[in-house]
Design a protein around this motif. Structure first.
Motif, PDB file in Angstrom:
ATOM      1  N   GLY A  56       0.803  -1.216   0.000  1.00  0.00           N
ATOM      2  CA  GLY A  56       0.000   0.000   0.000  1.00  0.00           C
ATOM      3  C   GLY A  56       0.831   1.259   0.000  1.00  0.00           C
ATOM      4  N   GLU A  57       0.125   2.383  -0.051  1.00  0.00           N
ATOM      5  CA  GLU A  57       0.772   3.693  -0.059  1.00  0.00           C
ATOM      6  C   GLU A  57       0.059   4.634   0.907  1.00  0.00           C
ATOM      7  OE1 GLU A  57       0.736   4.988  -4.096  1.00  0.00           O
ATOM      8  OE2 GLU A  57       2.214   3.507  -4.754  1.00  0.00           O
ATOM      9  N   LEU A  58      -0.303   4.109   2.060  1.00  0.00           N
ATOM     10  CA  LEU A  58      -0.965   4.938   3.050  1.00  0.00           C
ATOM     11  C   LEU A  58       0.008   5.982   3.600  1.00  0.00           C
ATOM     12  CD1 LEU A  58      -2.955   2.227   5.043  1.00  0.00           C
ATOM     13  CD2 LEU A  58      -3.891   3.918   3.472  1.00  0.00           C
ATOM     14  N   VAL A  59      -0.462   7.211   3.722  1.00  0.00           N
ATOM     15  CA  VAL A  59       0.354   8.269   4.294  1.00  0.00           C
ATOM     16  C   VAL A  59       0.325   8.114   5.811  1.00  0.00           C
ATOM     17  CG1 VAL A  59       0.672  10.752   4.552  1.00  0.00           C
ATOM     18  CG2 VAL A  59      -0.145   9.815   2.378  1.00  0.00           C
ATOM     19  N   GLU A  60       1.494   7.889   6.381  1.00  0.00           N
ATOM     20  CA  GLU A  60       1.553   7.579   7.816  1.00  0.00           C
ATOM     21  C   GLU A  60       2.182   8.743   8.570  1.00  0.00           C
ATOM     22  OE1 GLU A  60       3.563   4.271  10.789  1.00  0.00           O
ATOM     23  OE2 GLU A  60       3.546   3.970   8.623  1.00  0.00           O
ATOM     24  N   SER A  61       1.435   9.270   9.540  1.00  0.00           N
ATOM     25  CA  SER A  61       1.952  10.366  10.353  1.00  0.00           C
ATOM     26  C   SER A  61       2.303   9.909  11.761  1.00  0.00           C
ATOM     27  CB  SER A  61       0.917  11.493  10.438  1.00  0.00           C
ATOM     28  OG  SER A  61      -0.299  11.018  10.993  1.00  0.00           O
TER      29      SER A  61
END
Length: 350
Positions: free
Chosen positions: A102-107
């Motif tokens: 996946g390419e989830l934006v993780e903060s």
């Protein structure tokens, strides 16, 4: 300082080159000495209370490794049990990224923990859930993370955008880390959340895949990237590892991945094993031989390795090192065999 750094070297190699201030204190190394080692360029501060040796290779998941160590800073990594009430398992979008999907934006770095806990670190996020079982947890780069099946369920529970989850599902299925039938059974409770009718896991799966232009049938018959025919060396080394790891409770996931690696559908030694061992210098030759399997020239090396592991005097140490790399508990001193008669080869052995 020299003595302190030498002492740390015996331990940090088992923790990605890192040590916590509390672990160092348990060895008799005080905060002042740690500061001096940092000031002299021997250590870097990764996060509050966690140091890394500057001579250690920078790992792509160093932030997650340091965060996990900081959860229980007084306990060495090899002494920790992921399902301990005081511990935590990396999960949700963090787990997806650790698995490489996946390419989830993780903060934030996400943990699933069995009880409420807080932290002054603003980059940590905790999900309280005491329902995790051994089947929900695996290892990725030596870290305890939720399996891909559990990770997908967690993301659905968060109501993450369907196209993002579908991409993760597609990538995980293509490399054999998810089964569509098992997934459909587990995700049925989330069908209502995504307003799918009928309220079944199959309908939800179709709904998710539709958002990236796929159907269940498409994905089930889609060729896997880089798929190749299983070689004799694949089966030989995998079977060897299975023989030596048989009976080890903490390595169920490893045995499963190795069994799958023998099957043509998931040809090749599992990346799981390579990840689990990548920080263990004692297994450099083993890693090289496994990578070499992809090459016809590597078959002879793989056979030599298998023979060494089965019959050679170093076989016991090899088994111990593999167990130490993947087990959640302390290093094992005696590894049970599935069949003691295999200790001594006979005339019928290949």
């Amino acid at each position: 300082m020299d003595k302190a750094f030498e002492l740390l070297g015996d331990y940090v190699g088992e923790q990605w080159g890192m040590v916590t201030a509390r672990q160092a204190k348990s060895l008799g190394i005080d905060a002042v000495t740690l500061y001096r080692l940092k000031d002299a360029g021997f250590l870097d501060l990764v996060r509050r209370g966690v140091y890394v040796a500057t001579s250690a290779a920078v790992h792509r998941h160093q932030a997650e490794q340091a965060a996990w160590l900081a959860l229980r800073p007084g306990i060495w990594a090899w002494e920790r049990e992921p399902l301990d009430p005081d511990d935590g398992v990396l999960s949700h979008d963090t787990a997806a990224r650790l698995h490489g999907f996946g390419e989830l934006v993780e903060s934030e770095i996400a943990f699933t923990v069995p009880r409420r806990r807080t932290s002054r670190d603003t980059d940590l996020w905790f999900k309280i859930d005491d329902g995790l079982t051994d089947e929900d947890v695996t290892l990725a780069d030596g870290l305890p993370v939720t399996t891909m099946l559990r990770t997908v369920c967690d993301l659905l529970d968060q109501h993450i955008d369907g196209s993002h989850i579908a991409t993760i599902i597609r990538e995980a299925v293509e490399v054999g880390q998810l089964r569509l039938d098992t997934l459909a059974d587990r995700i049925a409770p989330y069908a209502r959340r995504y307003r799918v009718r009928p309220l079944t896991g199959t309908a939800l799966l179709e709904h998710l895949l539709e958002q990236i232009g796929l159907t269940i049938d498409d994905l089930a018959t889609r060729p896997r990237p880089g798929k190749r025919t299983s070689s004799g060396a694949d089966a030989l080394v995998a079977a060897t590892a299975l023989a030596h790891l048989g009976g080890l409770g903490p390595t169920d996931d490893l045995r499963k991945s190795l069994r799958e690696s023998v099957a043509p559908a998931t040809a090749g030694i599992s990346a799981y094993l390579l990840d689990a061992m990548q920080h263990n210098p004692a297994l450099e030759d083993l890693r090289k031989s496994m990578h070499a399997i992809a090459n016809p020239a590597g078959e002879e090396l793989s056979r030599a390795l298998a023979t060494f592991a089965l019959q050679g005097p170093g076989g016991e140490e090899l088994r111990r090192q593999i167990a130490r790399s993947v087990a959640a508990g302390p290093p094992l001193t005696a590894l049970p065999r599935q069949d003691a008669s295999r200790d001594k080869p006979d005339a019928n052995d290949d």
